[in-house]
Scaffold this motif. Structure first.
Motif, PDB file in Angstrom:
ATOM      1  N   HIS A 145       5.104  -3.818 -17.973  1.00 50.51           N
ATOM      2  CA  HIS A 145       3.774  -3.228 -17.657  1.00 50.51           C
ATOM      3  C   HIS A 145       3.016  -3.984 -16.690  1.00 50.51           C
ATOM      4  N   LEU A 146       2.469  -3.216 -15.852  1.00 49.60           N
ATOM      5  CA  LEU A 146       1.536  -3.854 -14.980  1.00 49.60           C
ATOM      6  C   LEU A 146       0.042  -3.728 -15.488  1.00 49.60           C
ATOM      7  N   GLN A 147      -0.939  -4.060 -14.777  1.00 51.39           N
ATOM      8  CA  GLN A 147      -2.342  -3.824 -15.105  1.00 51.39           C
ATOM      9  C   GLN A 147      -3.209  -2.702 -14.049  1.00 51.39           C
ATOM     10  N   ARG A 148      -3.739  -1.850 -14.766  1.00 46.22           N
ATOM     11  CA  ARG A 148      -4.549  -0.931 -13.765  1.00 46.22           C
ATOM     12  C   ARG A 148      -5.841  -0.979 -14.517  1.00 46.22           C
ATOM     13  N   ASP A 149      -6.780  -1.424 -13.565  1.00 41.47           N
ATOM     14  CA  ASP A 149      -8.287  -1.360 -13.872  1.00 41.47           C
ATOM     15  C   ASP A 149      -8.475  -2.113 -15.299  1.00 41.47           C
ATOM     16  N   GLY A 150      -7.636  -3.225 -15.533  1.00 41.10           N
ATOM     17  CA  GLY A 150      -7.989  -3.993 -16.756  1.00 41.10           C
ATOM     18  C   GLY A 150      -6.951  -3.571 -17.844  1.00 41.10           C
ATOM     19  N   ALA A 151      -6.572  -2.400 -17.782  1.00 43.68           N
ATOM     20  CA  ALA A 151      -5.486  -2.162 -18.885  1.00 43.68           C
ATOM     21  C   ALA A 151      -4.165  -2.040 -18.579  1.00 43.68           C
ATOM     22  N   PRO A 152      -3.141  -2.310 -19.492  1.00 39.23           N
ATOM     23  CA  PRO A 152      -1.760  -2.195 -19.117  1.00 39.23           C
ATOM     24  C   PRO A 152      -1.173  -0.762 -19.249  1.00 39.23           C
ATOM     25  N   ILE A 153      -0.293  -0.605 -18.035  1.00 36.86           N
ATOM     26  CA  ILE A 153       0.335   0.657 -17.965  1.00 36.86           C
ATOM     27  C   ILE A 153       1.912   0.349 -17.384  1.00 36.86           C
ATOM     28  N   ALA A 154       2.799   1.013 -17.987  1.00 40.42           N
ATOM     29  CA  ALA A 154       4.109   0.945 -17.707  1.00 40.42           C
ATOM     30  C   ALA A 154       4.352   1.293 -16.323  1.00 40.42           C
ATOM     31  N   LEU A 155       5.089   0.184 -15.384  1.00 36.82           N
ATOM     32  CA  LEU A 155       5.433   0.374 -14.171  1.00 36.82           C
ATOM     33  C   LEU A 155       6.212   1.846 -14.009  1.00 36.82           C
ATOM     34  N   GLN A 156       6.924   2.024 -14.874  1.00 41.44           N
ATOM     35  CA  GLN A 156       7.643   3.470 -14.629  1.00 41.44           C
ATOM     36  C   GLN A 156       6.683   4.575 -14.542  1.00 41.44           C
ATOM     37  N   ALA A 157       5.849   4.621 -15.669  1.00 41.93           N
ATOM     38  CA  ALA A 157       4.652   5.789 -15.912  1.00 41.93           C
ATOM     39  C   ALA A 157       3.907   5.797 -14.597  1.00 41.93           C
ATOM     40  N   TRP A 158       3.577   4.491 -14.208  1.00 37.25           N
ATOM     41  CA  TRP A 158       2.526   4.688 -13.092  1.00 37.25           C
ATOM     42  C   TRP A 158       3.071   4.891 -11.728  1.00 37.25           C
ATOM     43  N   GLY A 159       4.369   4.616 -11.430  1.00 38.47           N
ATOM     44  CA  GLY A 159       5.022   4.815 -10.431  1.00 38.47           C
ATOM     45  C   GLY A 159       5.403   6.502 -10.170  1.00 38.47           C
ATOM     46  N   LEU A 160       5.437   7.179 -11.507  1.00 35.30           N
ATOM     47  CA  LEU A 160       5.993   8.584 -11.503  1.00 35.30           C
ATOM     48  C   LEU A 160       4.564   9.216 -11.104  1.00 35.30           C
ATOM     49  N   GLU A 161       3.500   8.806 -11.819  1.00 29.41           N
ATOM     50  CA  GLU A 161       2.111   9.380 -11.358  1.00 29.41           C
ATOM     51  C   GLU A 161       1.576   9.257  -9.831  1.00 29.41           C
ATOM     52  N   LEU A 162       1.946   8.018  -9.134  1.00 29.26           N
ATOM     53  CA  LEU A 162       2.043   7.749  -7.909  1.00 29.26           C
ATOM     54  C   LEU A 162       2.795   8.971  -6.880  1.00 29.26           C
ATOM     55  N   LEU A 163       4.071   8.899  -7.539  1.00 28.67           N
ATOM     56  CA  LEU A 163       4.787   9.845  -6.552  1.00 28.67           C
ATOM     57  C   LEU A 163       4.357  11.394  -6.670  1.00 28.67           C
ATOM     58  N   GLU A 164       3.853  11.947  -7.808  1.00 26.33           N
ATOM     59  CA  GLU A 164       3.419  13.331  -8.088  1.00 26.33           C
ATOM     60  C   GLU A 164       2.169  13.233  -7.020  1.00 26.33           C
ATOM     61  N   LYS A 165       1.328  12.323  -6.593  1.00 29.15           N
ATOM     62  CA  LYS A 165       0.178  12.314  -5.697  1.00 29.15           C
ATOM     63  C   LYS A 165       0.775  12.427  -4.382  1.00 29.15           C
ATOM     64  N   ILE A 166       1.716  11.474  -4.112  1.00 30.75           N
ATOM     65  CA  ILE A 166       2.339  11.534  -2.787  1.00 30.75           C
ATOM     66  C   ILE A 166       3.061  12.676  -2.615  1.00 30.75           C
ATOM     67  N   GLN A 167       3.526  13.294  -3.470  1.00 31.63           N
ATOM     68  CA  GLN A 167       4.321  14.542  -3.122  1.00 31.63           C
ATOM     69  C   GLN A 167       3.620  15.623  -2.585  1.00 31.63           C
ATOM     70  N   ALA A 168       2.353  15.733  -2.816  1.00 37.83           N
ATOM     71  CA  ALA A 168       1.393  16.563  -1.969  1.00 37.83           C
ATOM     72  C   ALA A 168       1.202  16.280  -0.465  1.00 37.83           C
ATOM     73  N   VAL A 169       1.288  15.042  -0.346  1.00 35.69           N
ATOM     74  CA  VAL A 169       1.436  14.513   1.208  1.00 35.69           C
ATOM     75  C   VAL A 169       2.727  14.929   1.675  1.00 35.69           C
ATOM     76  N   ALA A 170       3.778  14.586   1.061  1.00 36.89           N
ATOM     77  CA  ALA A 170       5.155  15.031   1.435  1.00 36.89           C
ATOM     78  C   ALA A 170       5.264  16.470   1.893  1.00 36.89           C
ATOM     79  N   ASN A 171       4.619  17.476   0.944  1.00 41.93           N
ATOM     80  CA  ASN A 171       4.880  19.037   1.200  1.00 41.93           C
ATOM     81  C   ASN A 171       4.012  19.163   2.352  1.00 41.93           C
ATOM     82  N   VAL A 172       2.965  18.454   2.754  1.00 39.84           N
ATOM     83  CA  VAL A 172       2.073  18.986   4.150  1.00 39.84           C
ATOM     84  C   VAL A 172       2.979  18.208   5.397  1.00 39.84           C
ATOM     85  N   LEU A 173       3.574  17.020   5.162  1.00 44.47           N
ATOM     86  CA  LEU A 173       4.306  16.593   6.213  1.00 44.47           C
ATOM     87  C   LEU A 173       5.497  17.412   6.685  1.00 44.47           C
TER      88      LEU A 173
END
Length: 528
Positions: free
Chosen positions: A391-419
């Protein structure tokens, strides 16, 4: 997704502005040690066939005569820059006699400290400044640490695109200021999320026992000559690599270019007792440029830097003060030992999507608490990023690295689609899919693959590195350059030697005075 990100992404994806995404620039700087056929450091001078390390724009040296640095031109498409890098490798391999290019970030077998050659750039004042600076690095941090190799990824968006974003923001700042502060906002987001790059691309989970030279450590023993951490991703970026106690706390959280410059200004003007005890000269020779916390701004070991192309003899901070931020330099990427170039096109496509996401997304200001959180997330990932349930820390609360990473990839996917819509292919989407697989299956990461190779082949780190170096040399030497390509690099080499000779022939003034004048040009003075 934030409203700002959604609006900005729609803006750059519009028919009116999408073509501007093709007008940014990409470049790569790849470091690699020269080694002999047994995998030991080559201690001979920089090969004359490669030209002058001072003035050749594409083939130079970093810390040591043995540490080559290949620099591509800035290209609109990263695929073109990788083609440039491939040609540099082919030219260099063809001119190395009985030597190889080391395939790892962590060093090969190194000789005694005294026998590691510091890079030499000739007798011009500029050349000597570069050499004395490296002498200072040796005294401050040791030569072994300076032999660690990395890959720097240079990235910019077109100035016209920044103007579009400025108009959308209704900003009253001038173009230079808006662009500079927007790059600083990109950097803030990069610091928030760079742990993800370490997980996905870190490739240095092990190192040679010889590298530590008696230093205290908490590594485990993989074999008699190999140390490792079972879940590490990048020991290069840990406290065993590019770290220094003197620099701890040097760079306070910064939210604008002025704050960044102010921190650097303090560091290059602040005397440091341990360096004062060493002094600047010994037996009439310069051994470091000054006794301050930093000799020059580049001594600060940052994972990312705001940059501007500099003129000859100009300090980096001078360029930033005068002309603002032009691009950013990502400095945390390990050399991928499974890729002959040290990086793949697929990795590069992901970096483009990741960095554009960092540029477009909301970027809250950083305070002490968030700065500490980002630092700790990065440190946790480089040492134990593949540990199940981490787990890492996000805004003072723990979050699993894998879960956070998947969230980020979902956001980055929108950028990838534009590119991909811009380039009319699916390369960015495929790159995203590969990274998602790594988050779901840690054994697919480069760090896990390195450890698997060491364990299944019963090879040491040094043996694995040598095996990969030989394979990469064969790959490049099997594809010789054309007559025209050879002529191009030969001309670069010959012209660079002539340019260095001319600089030395026309050199005027006293070097001592030159060093003092150079060292006393502080960022604060230059920005006033």
């Amino acid at each position: 997704m934030s409203n700002l990100f959604t609006r900005r992404l729609a803006l750059v994806a519009s028919d009116a502005h999408r073509s501007l995404l093709d007008q940014g620039r990409r470049g790569i700087e790849r470091e690699t040690l020269r080694v002999d056929m047994q995998g030991r450091l080559a201690v001979d001078p920089h090969p004359a066939a490669l030209g002058s390390a001072l003035t050749n724009p594409q083939i130079t040296t970093d810390y040591s005569e043995s540490l080559l640095e290949f620099i591509t031109p800035a290209e609109h498409d990263i695929a073109t820059a990788l083609d440039d890098l491939d040609r540099i490798h082919r030219f260099t391999n063809a001119r190395l006699e009985h030597e190889l290019l080391w395939s790892q970030s962590m060093p090969c077998i190194l000789p005694d400290e005294a026998d590691i050659p510091i890079a030499w750039y000739g007798t011009s004042h500029i050349g000597m400044i570069k050499h004395v600076y490296r002498r200072g690095l040796a005294l401050r941090y040791g030569k072994a640490m300076q032999c660690i190799a990395g890959l720097h990824y240079n990235y910019s968006l077109s100035e016209d695109l920044w103007r579009v974003l400025k108009k959308d923001a209704n900003s009253t700042a001038d173009d230079k200021t808006f662009q500079s502060e927007s790059y600083i906002a990109l950097i803030r987001n990069f610091h928030r999320y760079s742990w993800l790059l370490m997980y996905l691309f870190g490739a240095s989970p092990a190192l040679s026992t010889h590298f530590l030279r008696g230093r205290q450590h908490e590594l485990e023993t993989l074999s008699d000559d190999t140390l490792y951490l079972p879940y590490a991703t990048s020991l290069r970026m840990s406290d065993l690599g590019y770290q220094n106690d003197a620099q701890a706390g040097l760079m306070q959280p910064y939210n604008d270019l002025e704050s960044y410059m102010r921190s650097l200004s303090r560091a290059v003007r602040q005397p440091y007792p341990a360096y004062e005890a060493i002094g600047t000269q010994r037996d009439g020779e310069w051994i470091q440029l000054n006794t301050n916390l930093l000799q020059i701004e580049n001594e600060y070991y940052a994972t990312i830097r705001p940059k501007r192309v500099i003129n000859s003899g100009e300090r980096p901070v001078e360029a930033l003060c005068a002309r603002g931020v032009q691009y950013i330099e990502v400095r945390c990427m390990d050399i991928d030992p499974f890729e002959p170039l040290g990086i793949s096109l697929e990795t590069s496509r992901f970096l483009d999507a990741f960095l554009l996401f960092c540029a477009l997304d909301e970027s809250p200001f950083t305070d002490e608490a968030s700065h500490r959180e980002k630092t700790e997330n990065f440190a946790s990932t480089v040492k134990q990023g593949r540990r199940p349930g981490l787990h890492l820390q996000r805004d003072g609360a723990p979050i699993a690295l894998q879960a956070w990473g998947l969230e980020l990839l979902e956001k980055i996917q929108a950028v990838a689609n534009v590119l991909d819509a811009t380039s009319k292919d699916q390369q960015h989407a495929r790159a995203l899919a590969t990274q998602k697989d790594k988050l779901l299956h840690p054994e697919l990461t480069p760090s896990a693959r390195v450890l698997a190779e060491l364990q299944t082949t019963d090879q040491s780190f040094e043996q694995f590195g040598l095996r990969q170096s030989i394979a990469h040399a064969q790959y490049f030497r099997a594809r010789p350059l054309s007559t025209e390509e050879n002529a191009y690099f030969n001309t670069l080499a010959q012209d660079s030697i002539a340019q260095q000779a001319e600089m030395e022939r026309t050199q005027n003034g006293d070097f001592d005075a030159f060093v003092l004048a150079y060292s006393t040009r502080t960022p604060q003075q230059l920005c006033d």
